[in-house]
Design an enzyme around this catalytic site. Structure first.
Site: not given
Ligand SMILES: O=C(O)[C@@H](O)[C@@H](O)[C@H](O)[C@H](O)CO
Ligand SMILES: [Mg+2]
Length: 402
Positions: A147, A159, A210, A212, A236, A262, A283, A339, A402
């Protein structure tokens, strides 16, 4: 086999983790991960005050019945806190059942579908050149999937870009830190990043990114289209996914594969996304999705629609989730990728485990159960420290994702 006691262990070896331990009258114990980043004590309390009293005396072998008891019996169904607490119970009970059967968890699920689990690592840098260097370092370590996240010119932070080269921990302060965001700057930057990264790393490495949760569907459609020449493995969390329908607009404009989930906590969060083939990877993972019992249902639905698993595996999911997830990954027919954000040494010492990494792949162990334990004495040396995820504002001050 009766449940005789259960307790919640909260510790912070570098970051907070919540673990549930269940004990039985046959001397077998099991553990489950109950970590919800930034809301850890909500889950700890949900378990201690509202679930453990109901667990005592139940037959630990009746995993499905216990799952239904806590899912339907809660009345207030779904949601990250309740489903993370339920996941911890579920993981611990599957751990116990596999130990009682004397077999590693993947055997209990149906045996191996693969000998190794492809993972992706997190390369990141303050700018494009820094990120390209990081991607090449991961390639040298044998990763076949990487990634790439980089700083965005004109933004102080973004991020996925860590201060520490190997470890990324977003929950970085006692109260939420405020980050600034600009979609325009981001959208102008990312295609340049992947042009350089793909050129440096060659065609054989899977590249992931990602977003995010920060674009609208049409912005995500533009980005997906502009990234097509660089053949990403997935894009993602392109948009926030409360509006599952929003992914249709992205789908209409780009062939870049899409991953999401996620932050989901149940099959209902992704039912339309999967059944209308609006995504390519789901995810949602064991700790936030109700455990093995529920994730088997999500994976089975996904299999019908060409959707593959791509379990979340950030540092804020404990080694217990990683261990159990690797058994699931080794069994599930429609596996996509796992991941692997690596935990710190301190975390690995608190959670001894039998899985291991080698040249881009993770291997679950053969120990009966999910292969992860907790050293409670060591855990006690790392007391809980409140930590929040950041919040994001646009440059005009608007509170954003975020
Ligand atoms: O894909 C990822 O791993 C992220 O989206 C995470 O780092 C996410 O920000 C954290 O799990 C939040 O606690
Ligand atoms: Mg993520």
């Amino acid at each position: 086999m009766k449940i005789t006691s259960a307790r919640v262990i909260v510790c912070s070896p570098g970051r907070n983790f919540v673990t549930l331990k269940i004990e039985t009258d046959q001397g077998l114990t099991g553990i489950g991960d109950a970590t919800l980043n930034g809301r850890e004590l909500a889950v700890a309390s949900y378990l201690t005050e509202h679930m453990i009293p109901c667990l005592i005396g139940k037959d630990a072998s009746q995993i499905e019945d216990i799952w239904q008891f806590f899912y339907r019996g809660a009345y207030w169904r779904r949601g990250p806190v309740g489903m993370t607490a339920l996941a911890a119970v579920d993981m611990a009970l599957w751990d116990i059942k596999a130990k009682a059967a004397g077999m590693p968890l993947y055997q209990l699920l149906g045996g191996r579908s693969r000998s190794k689990v492809m993972v992706y690592g997190h390369a990141n840098g303050k700018d494009i050149d820094d990120t390209v260097e990081a991607v090449l370092r991961y390639k040298e370590q044998g990763y076949v999937a990487i990634r790439a996240q980089s700083g965005v010119p004109g933004l102080a932070s973004t991020y996925g870009v860590s201060k520490d080269k190997l470890f990324y921990e977003p929950a970085d302060a006692d109260l939420p830190t405020e980050n600034l965001w600009s979609t325009t700057k981001y959208l102008n930057h990312v295609p340049k990043l992947f042009a350089k990264v793909r050129d440096a790393v060659g065609d054989d490495i899977h590249l992931l990114h990602d977003v995010h949760h920060r674009l609208t569907p049409i912005e995500a459609a533009r980005l997906g289209k502009e990234l097509e020449p660089f053949k990403l493995f997935w894009l993602e969390d392109a948009v926030t996914a409360e509006l599952q329908e929003g992914f249709r607009l992205i789908r209409q404009h780009t062939t870049t594969p899409l991953a999401v989930g996620e932050v989901f906590s149940s099959i209902y969060d992704c039912q339309q996304l999967i059944s209308e083939q609006l995504i390519d990877y789901i995810r949602t993972t064991l700790v936030h999705g109700g455990g093995i019992t529920h994730l088997r249902r999500i994976a089975a639905l996904a299999e019908l629609y060409h959707v593959r698993t791509g379990f979340h595996g950030a540092t804020d999911l404990s080694p217990v989730t990683m261990g159990a997830a690797l058994h699931f990954d080794s069994w599930v027919p429609n596996f996509g990728i796992q991941e692997y954000m690596r935990h710190t040494e301190a975390t690995d010492e608190v959670f001894p485990h039998d899985y291991h990494f080698n040249a881009g792949f993770l291997y679950c162990g053969e120990t009966p159960g999910h292969g992860v334990t907790i050293d409670e004495k060591l855990a006690a040396k790392y007391p809980y420290q409140r930590a929040y995820l950041p919040v994001n504002r646009l440059e005009d001050g608007t509170l954003f994702n975020w």
